[in-house]
Motif scaffolding. Structure first.
Motif, short mmCIF file in Angstrom:
data_model
loop_
_atom_site.label_atom_id
_atom_site.label_comp_id
_atom_site.label_asym_id
_atom_site.label_seq_id
_atom_site.Cartn_x
_atom_site.Cartn_y
_atom_site.Cartn_z
N ALA A 5 -6.92 -2.38 4.00
CA ALA A 5 -5.82 -1.73 4.72
C ALA A 5 -5.82 -0.24 4.39
N PRO A 6 -5.56 0.61 5.39
CA PRO A 6 -5.61 2.07 5.15
C PRO A 6 -4.73 2.52 3.98
N ALA A 7 -3.49 2.01 3.91
CA ALA A 7 -2.59 2.44 2.84
C ALA A 7 -3.14 2.08 1.47
N VAL A 8 -3.76 0.91 1.36
CA VAL A 8 -4.33 0.48 0.08
C VAL A 8 -5.54 1.33 -0.28
N LEU A 9 -6.42 1.58 0.70
CA LEU A 9 -7.61 2.38 0.44
C LEU A 9 -7.25 3.81 0.05
N ALA B 108 -6.96 7.91 -3.98
CA ALA B 108 -6.19 9.00 -4.59
C ALA B 108 -5.94 8.73 -6.08
N ALA B 109 -5.68 7.48 -6.42
CA ALA B 109 -5.46 7.12 -7.83
C ALA B 109 -6.70 7.40 -8.67
N ILE B 110 -7.87 7.03 -8.15
CA ILE B 110 -9.12 7.26 -8.89
C ILE B 110 -9.36 8.75 -9.11
#
Length: 505
Positions: free
Chosen positions: A244-248, A253-255
Motif C-alpha cells: 500500500a502506498p501509505a505503508v511504503l 521515510a522511516a529507514i
C-alpha cells in the motif's frame, strides 16, 4: 513494604528520615506505573462499546490500542534523554500532566480520529513517564537485591493496575459508558502530580544554556520521526497490505530518517542515544527481550477480549471478571520475580520462567474452542500469566545492569522503546493472523472462525516465546559477591546499601 531499604543502624539516626522518604518515593513511582498498567488494560474491555459509539470498524479498531503504542514507541528515546538532561522529577510531572489532559480529551471524543489522537497524547505522556519512573528506581536502589526487590514493587504495581483495569473497565463501561475508562485517569494523574514535589528528589537548578547546548536537536527530530513512522508502517502493513502506498512511503521515510539518526548519533558530541551504550551486552540483549516480550505476552489481552466477548458473548462486566485470573497471575509473578533473580541469577530466572510460559501458552491455545468452559482455560492461562509477571520484572533488572547513573534515563528509554515497538509489531501481525479467516462470516460460523483465529495467534505467540529463550541466553551470567558492610547513611546520592552486589562474568 517488602522492598524497602534497610533500616538505619542505631549509631546513624540521621539516615532514618531518608530511608522513610525513599520508601514513600518508591510507593509514588509504583503508583505512577500502576496508572500506566491501568490505562493499558482498562481500554481492552471497553473496545466493543467504543467500536459501536464512535463508528470504528473491526479492521481499524486496533488503532485505539496502536495509536497509543505508535506515539509511545516513537517518543520514548526523547523522553528517556529528557529525563537525563532536564530532570527526572520534571519529566515525571510532565508525563502525568499529558496523561490527564489526553484522558479528558479521549472521554470527550466523538470521532475515531479524535479518539486516536487522544490515545496518541496518552502515549506521549507515557513516553516521558515510563523512563522517568524506571530511571528513578534504578538510580535510587543499587544493583543487586535491593534493586531487584524495588523493581518487583514497580512491576507489581503494573500488575495491580491490570487487575484494577480489568475490573474497573467492566464496571465503569456498564455503569457509565466507555467514556469513564478515560475519565478515571484524570484524578489519579492529578494525585501523582501533587505528590511529586514532596516525595521525588529535586532535580536541581536547570541551567538552560548548558542543557540546550547539550540537547541533540537533529538527533531528536530524526530519531523521533523515524521511530514513529517505522511503528506506523509496521502497524498498518498487515491490514492495508505491505505494498500500500501509505505503508511504503512510511517505511521508506522511516529507514532514511533512522539512517540519518545513526549518522548524527555517531558524529555528535552530545547524542540523544549514545551508541556506546549498546556495548553493554545486557542492555542490547534486554532491548531485544522487551521487544519480543511485548510482541508475545504483551498483546494476548487483546485476543482474550475478542475470545470472551465475540465468541462467548461475555458482557463488559463478565470480561472484566474473567481478566482477574490472568492479571492476578501477573501480579504474583512480578512479586516473586525479584527474589528469584536475586537467588538464581537473572538469566536462569528468565529462561526458566519462559519455559513455563511456553508450556502455559500452548496449553491455553489448545483449550480454546467455541464451547470451551472458563474452567478448561484456567490451567494454561494461570501458567502463562505467572511466567509473564516474572519475565516482566526480571528483564528490566537485567537490561539496566551495568548502566552508568548519568545514562539511566536514556537506557530506560531504549529498553522501553523495544517494548512499545514490539507491542505494535506483535499486535499488527497477530491481528492479521487472527482475522484471516473471518471476513464475510456471520453467526456460528463467525464464532468458530474467531475462536480458530485466536488459537492461531496464541500459538504464534508461543513460538515467539521460544525465540525469546534463545535471546535470553545472551545475557551475561551473574554471581553473588558479599557487599561491604556499612550504614545506609553512607550510601551516596540516596542509593540504598545493597545486601548483595551482583557482578557479571
Amino acid at each position: 513494604m517488602p522492598c524497602a531499604p534497610h533500616e538505619a543502624r542505631a549509631d546513624a539516626p540521621p539516615a532514618a528520615p531518608r530511608v522513610r522518604r525513599t520508601r514513600l518515593t518508591l510507593a509514588l513511582l509504583a503508583f505512577a506505573h500502576l496508572i500506566i498498567g491501568l490505562d493499558y488494560n482498562i481500554v481492552f474491555v471497553a473496545l466493543p462499546g467504543i467500536a459501536t459509539d464512535v463508528d470504528f470498524t473491526a479492521q481499524n479498531l486496533q488503532w485505539v490500542v496502536s495509536g497509543y503504542t505508535v506515539a509511545f514507541g516513537g517518543f520514548l528515546l526523547l523522553g528517556g534523554r529528557a529525563c537525563d538532561l532536564f530532570g527526572r522529577r520534571r519529566m515525571f510531572t510532565l508525563g502525568l500532566v499529558l496523561y490527564a489532559v489526553s484522558s479528558l480529551a479521549g472521554a470527550l471524543a466523538t470521532t475515531p480520529g479524535l479518539l486516536v489522537a487522544a490515545r496518541a497524547g496518552q502515549g506521549i505522556g507515557g513516553a516521558f513517564l515510563t523512563p522517568a519512573t524506571l530511571s528513578l528506581v534504578t538510580s535510587l536502589f543499587a544493583e543487586g537485591r535491593e534493586r531487584n526487590r524495588a523493581l518487583s514493587v514497580w512491576g507489581g504495581a503494573a500488575g495491580c493496575g491490570m487487575v484494577l483495569g480489568s475490573l474497573l473497565g467492566g464496571v465503569l463501561t456498564e455503569t457509565f459508558g466507555w467514556e469513564a475508562v478515560f475519565l478515571v485517569n484524570v484524578p489519579l494523574a492529578g494525585l501523582g502530580i501533587a505528590l511529586a514535589a514532596p516525595l521525588i528528589p529535586a532535580d536541581g537548578t536547570l541551567r538552560r544554556g548548558r542543557v540546550f547546548a547539550e540537547f541533540d536537536l537533529y538527533g531528536t527530530l530524526t530519531g523521533t520521526a523515524g521511530a514513529t513512522l517505522l511503528v506506523l508502517a509496521l502497524v498498518q502493513g498487515p491490514e492495508s497490505g505491505w505494498t500500500a502506498p501509505a505503508v511504503l512511503i512510511s517505511g521508506a521515510a522511516a529507514i532514511v530518517l533512522l539512517l540519518a539518526f545513526l549518522v548524527i548519533e555517531r558524529r555528535g558530541r552530545n547524542p540523544l542515544m549514545p551508541l556506546h551504550l549498546f556495548r553493554n551486552r545486557n542492555l542490547s540483549t534486554g532491548t531485544a527481550v522487551t521487544f519480543t516480550f511485548m510482541a508475545t505476552f504483551g498483546v494476548l489481552a487483546y485476543f482474550l477480549t475478542l475470545y470472551f466477548q465475540n465468541v462467548h458473548g461475555f458482557s463488559a462486566m463478565q470480561t472484566g471478571i474473567a481478566f482477574v485470573v490472568p492479571c492476578a497471575g501477573v501480579l504474583v509473578g512480578t512479586a516473586v520475580g525479584g527474589r528469584l533473580a536475586t537467588r538464581f541469577g537473572m538469566r536462569a530466572t528468565l529462561i526458566g520462567s519462559l519455559v513455563l510460559g511456553v508450556a502455559g501458552t500452548v496449553a491455553f491455545a489448545l483449550s480454546l474452542s467455541p464451547d470451551a468452559s472458563f474452567t478448561a482455560l484456567l490451567p494454561g492461562l494461570s501458567l502463562l500469566s505467572l511466567a509473564q509477571g516474572v519475565v516482566y520484572t526480571t528483564m528490566y533488572a537485567a537490561a539496566m545492569t551495568g548502566v552508568d547513573e548519568g545514562d539511566q534515563g536514556i537506557a530506560s528509554g531504549i529498553a522501553s522503546t523495544g517494548e512499545q515497538v514490539g507491542s505494535a509489531v506483535g499486535l499488527a501481525v497477530l491481528v492479521a493472523l487472527a482475522n484471516a479467516g473471518t471476513r464475510g462470516l456471520t453467526g456460528a460460523e463467525l464464532r468458530t472462525a474467531t475462536s480458530d483465529g485466536v488459537r492461531a495467534a496464541v500459538l504464534a505467540a508461543a513460538a515467539g516465546m521460544v525465540l525469546m529463550i534463545l535471546i535470553c541466553a545472551n545475557f551475561r551470567n551473574s554471581r553473588r559477591v558479599p557487599a561491604t558492610e556499612g550504614p545506609a547513611a553512607a550510601t551516596p546520592a540516596g542509593a540504598v546499601q545493597p545486601e548483595t552486589v551482583r557482578t557479571a562474568r
